[in-house]
Motif scaffolding. Structure first.
Motif, mmCIF file in Angstrom:
data_model
loop_
_atom_site.group_PDB
_atom_site.id
_atom_site.type_symbol
_atom_site.label_atom_id
_atom_site.label_comp_id
_atom_site.label_asym_id
_atom_site.label_seq_id
_atom_site.Cartn_x
_atom_site.Cartn_y
_atom_site.Cartn_z
ATOM 1 N N PHE A 188 28.442 27.679 -4.200
ATOM 2 C CA PHE A 188 29.601 28.535 -3.913
ATOM 3 C C PHE A 188 29.520 29.085 -2.489
ATOM 4 O O PHE A 188 30.529 29.168 -1.780
ATOM 5 C CB PHE A 188 29.658 29.677 -4.933
ATOM 6 C CG PHE A 188 30.774 30.646 -4.681
ATOM 7 C CD1 PHE A 188 32.088 30.295 -4.960
ATOM 8 C CD2 PHE A 188 30.518 31.898 -4.145
ATOM 9 C CE1 PHE A 188 33.131 31.186 -4.709
ATOM 10 C CE2 PHE A 188 31.554 32.790 -3.898
ATOM 11 C CZ PHE A 188 32.856 32.435 -4.178
ATOM 12 N N THR A 189 28.315 29.442 -2.070
ATOM 13 C CA THR A 189 28.109 29.973 -0.712
ATOM 14 C C THR A 189 28.576 28.954 0.329
ATOM 15 O O THR A 189 29.292 29.288 1.286
ATOM 16 C CB THR A 189 26.611 30.307 -0.509
ATOM 17 O OG1 THR A 189 26.248 31.318 -1.442
ATOM 18 C CG2 THR A 189 26.321 30.770 0.904
ATOM 19 N N ARG A 190 28.182 27.710 0.140
ATOM 20 C CA ARG A 190 28.578 26.665 1.101
ATOM 21 C C ARG A 190 30.094 26.451 1.066
ATOM 22 O O ARG A 190 30.739 26.291 2.100
ATOM 23 C CB ARG A 190 27.830 25.360 0.812
ATOM 24 C CG ARG A 190 26.354 25.428 1.178
ATOM 25 C CD ARG A 190 25.683 24.083 1.034
ATOM 26 N NE ARG A 190 25.486 23.717 -0.353
ATOM 27 C CZ ARG A 190 24.355 23.969 -1.040
ATOM 28 N NH1 ARG A 190 23.337 24.556 -0.468
ATOM 29 N NH2 ARG A 190 24.256 23.603 -2.296
ATOM 30 N N VAL A 203 29.531 33.622 5.213
ATOM 31 C CA VAL A 203 29.060 33.660 3.825
ATOM 32 C C VAL A 203 27.686 33.007 3.772
ATOM 33 O O VAL A 203 27.547 31.814 4.088
ATOM 34 C CB VAL A 203 30.032 32.909 2.881
ATOM 35 C CG1 VAL A 203 29.629 33.121 1.420
ATOM 36 C CG2 VAL A 203 31.478 33.351 3.105
ATOM 37 N N ASN A 204 26.685 33.781 3.427
ATOM 38 C CA ASN A 204 25.317 33.258 3.332
ATOM 39 C C ASN A 204 24.693 33.668 2.013
ATOM 40 O O ASN A 204 25.132 34.626 1.369
ATOM 41 C CB ASN A 204 24.466 33.807 4.489
ATOM 42 C CG ASN A 204 24.906 33.245 5.825
ATOM 43 O OD1 ASN A 204 24.717 32.061 6.095
ATOM 44 N ND2 ASN A 204 25.519 34.081 6.663
ATOM 45 N N ALA A 205 23.640 32.956 1.645
ATOM 46 C CA ALA A 205 22.877 33.317 0.449
ATOM 47 C C ALA A 205 21.521 33.869 0.869
ATOM 48 O O ALA A 205 20.996 33.518 1.932
ATOM 49 C CB ALA A 205 22.684 32.091 -0.440
ATOM 50 N N LEU A 206 20.993 34.730 0.017
ATOM 51 C CA LEU A 206 19.615 35.206 0.159
ATOM 52 C C LEU A 206 18.898 34.844 -1.139
ATOM 53 O O LEU A 206 19.376 35.180 -2.223
ATOM 54 C CB LEU A 206 19.604 36.721 0.379
ATOM 55 C CG LEU A 206 18.246 37.411 0.275
ATOM 56 C CD1 LEU A 206 17.269 36.885 1.319
ATOM 57 C CD2 LEU A 206 18.415 38.940 0.457
ATOM 58 N N SER A 207 17.793 34.122 -1.005
ATOM 59 C CA SER A 207 17.039 33.717 -2.202
ATOM 60 C C SER A 207 15.697 34.449 -2.252
ATOM 61 O O SER A 207 14.733 34.036 -1.613
ATOM 62 C CB SER A 207 16.794 32.205 -2.200
ATOM 63 O OG SER A 207 17.996 31.523 -2.424
ATOM 64 N N PRO A 208 15.660 35.544 -3.008
ATOM 65 C CA PRO A 208 14.410 36.284 -3.129
ATOM 66 C C PRO A 208 13.464 35.618 -4.125
ATOM 67 O O PRO A 208 13.900 34.917 -5.046
ATOM 68 C CB PRO A 208 14.831 37.647 -3.684
ATOM 69 C CG PRO A 208 16.325 37.643 -3.732
ATOM 70 C CD PRO A 208 16.760 36.218 -3.722
ATOM 71 N N GLY A 255 26.978 29.743 5.695
ATOM 72 C CA GLY A 255 26.733 28.611 4.787
ATOM 73 C C GLY A 255 25.259 28.346 4.566
ATOM 74 O O GLY A 255 24.887 27.306 4.011
ATOM 75 N N ALA A 256 24.410 29.284 4.980
ATOM 76 C CA ALA A 256 22.961 29.053 4.919
ATOM 77 C C ALA A 256 22.328 29.790 3.733
ATOM 78 O O ALA A 256 22.950 30.660 3.120
ATOM 79 C CB ALA A 256 22.313 29.530 6.218
ATOM 80 N N ASN A 257 21.108 29.401 3.453
ATOM 81 C CA ASN A 257 20.329 30.076 2.406
ATOM 82 C C ASN A 257 19.049 30.609 3.027
ATOM 83 O O ASN A 257 18.199 29.829 3.454
ATOM 84 C CB ASN A 257 20.001 29.088 1.288
ATOM 85 C CG ASN A 257 19.170 29.730 0.190
ATOM 86 O OD1 ASN A 257 19.213 30.952 0.006
ATOM 87 N ND2 ASN A 257 18.417 28.920 -0.539
#
Ligand SMILES: NC(=O)c1ccc[n+]([C@@H]2O[C@H](COP(=O)([O-])OP(=O)(O)OC[C@H]3O[C@@H](n4cnc5c(N)ncnc54)[C@H](O)[C@@H]3O)[C@@H](O)[C@H]2O)c1
Length: 267
Positions: A188-190, A203-208, A255-257
């Motif tokens: 969805f982020t991409r 729009v970016n994602a953060l993966s903890p 668009g990044a993670n």
């Protein structure tokens, strides 16, 4: 440090009163933002907003309800007139109420459709709806940053062996719903980064990675051994990443993670 400043920005955090949401709110407030503390429980939202200070706002918000989101957006725009940052943090990490049934019910072969749908509704549809409602305000004002919270398990499959106890027994299995919904967050982020790139909405994602939070010692050791840094995260370990993604410090990033997992996924 001006690059990291959020002075004059309005930042909405969903699931704000949970373990990590509280830290996201503090981080954004410390960087100068006016923070909208959004969660299901009114008293918890009020308490956290009050602790942050009078320039911050508590809003009751159910991310699965379009009407609730519209009401929340109207309250935010009425108070501040803009929305600059949205942290899509609310999610269900599904647990089994009865530990005696957890092993049986969490097996993929038995995993209840109802539980799958419940996670999907909050973790994916909630993020979709919240982005639609809050993000549209960003498009109208010509700028914004959306941060979607994924997880290590959005990137790699759960290693079920870390859920074995000291005697080597599998006490439960990590469910299929959590990793699949967290992987959907990345897709969805991409999608949205591509869709709103020309609107100046990033729009970016953060993966903890996993946060140490009173789990039993054996689990903590199992988890720590999977990371390159040899430990679980503390809840405050993501504050810098959230401010980075919210601020102009990440102006050319979309668009990044951003993976912040102690190195779990590096090997
Ligand atoms: N804690 C971890 O170890 C960890 C690791 C990786 C990723 N994450 C991710 O970080 C985020 C926060 O996790 P956490 O550990 O703080 O979880 P948490 O369970 O402590 O908090 C989640 C919050 O979301 C809220 N919420 C649930 N359904 C909602 C809805 N329909 N509308 C609005 N709010 C709702 C809850 O009330 C709660 O306050 C989640 O997206 C999670 O997947 C957490």
């Amino acid at each position: 440090m001006d690059l990291f400043s959020l002075k004059g920005k309005v930042a909405v955090v969903t699931g704000a009163c949970g373990l990590l949401g509280v830290q996201h709110c503090h981080a954004l407030a410390e960087a100068g933002a006016q923070v909208v503390v959004a969660d299901l429980n009114e008293a918890a939202c009020n308490n956290l907003a009050a602790a942050l200070g009078p320039q911050h706002l508590a809003v009751v918000m159910d991310v699965t309800s379009p009407a609730s989101l519209e009401n929340a957006k109207n309250s935010i725009l009425e108070r501040y007139g803009r929305i600059d940052v949205l942290v899509n943090n609310a999610a269900i990490n599904d647990m089994f109420e009865n530990p005696l049934l957890a092993k049986e019910q969490s097996m993929f072969e038995n995993y209840p459709l109802e539980q799958w749908n419940r996670s999907w509704n909050v973790n994916v549809s909630g993020m979709f709806l919240c982005s639609q409602v809050m993000g549209t305000a960003m498009v109208q004002q010509g700028s914004g940053s959306i941060i979607n919270i994924s997880s290590t398990y959005g990137v790699v499959a759960p290693d079920q062996s870390i859920y074995r106890n000291a005697a080597g027994e599998q006490t439960f299995y990590k469910s299929p719903a959590y990793p699949v919904t967290k992987a959907a967050v990345l897709g969805f982020t991409r999608y949205l980064a591509a869709y709103w790139g020309n609107k100046n909405v990033r729009v970016n994602a953060l993966s903890p990675g996993g946060v140490e939070n009173s789990q039993d010692d054996h689990f903590i050791q199992n988890y720590a051994a999977k990371t390159l840094l040899g430990k679980m995260a503390s809840a405050a370990d993501y504050k810098g990443a959230v401010v980075f993604l919210a601020s102009n410090a990440s102006a050319y990033m979309t668009g990044a993670n951003l993976v912040v997992d102690g190195g779990w996924t590096a090997i």
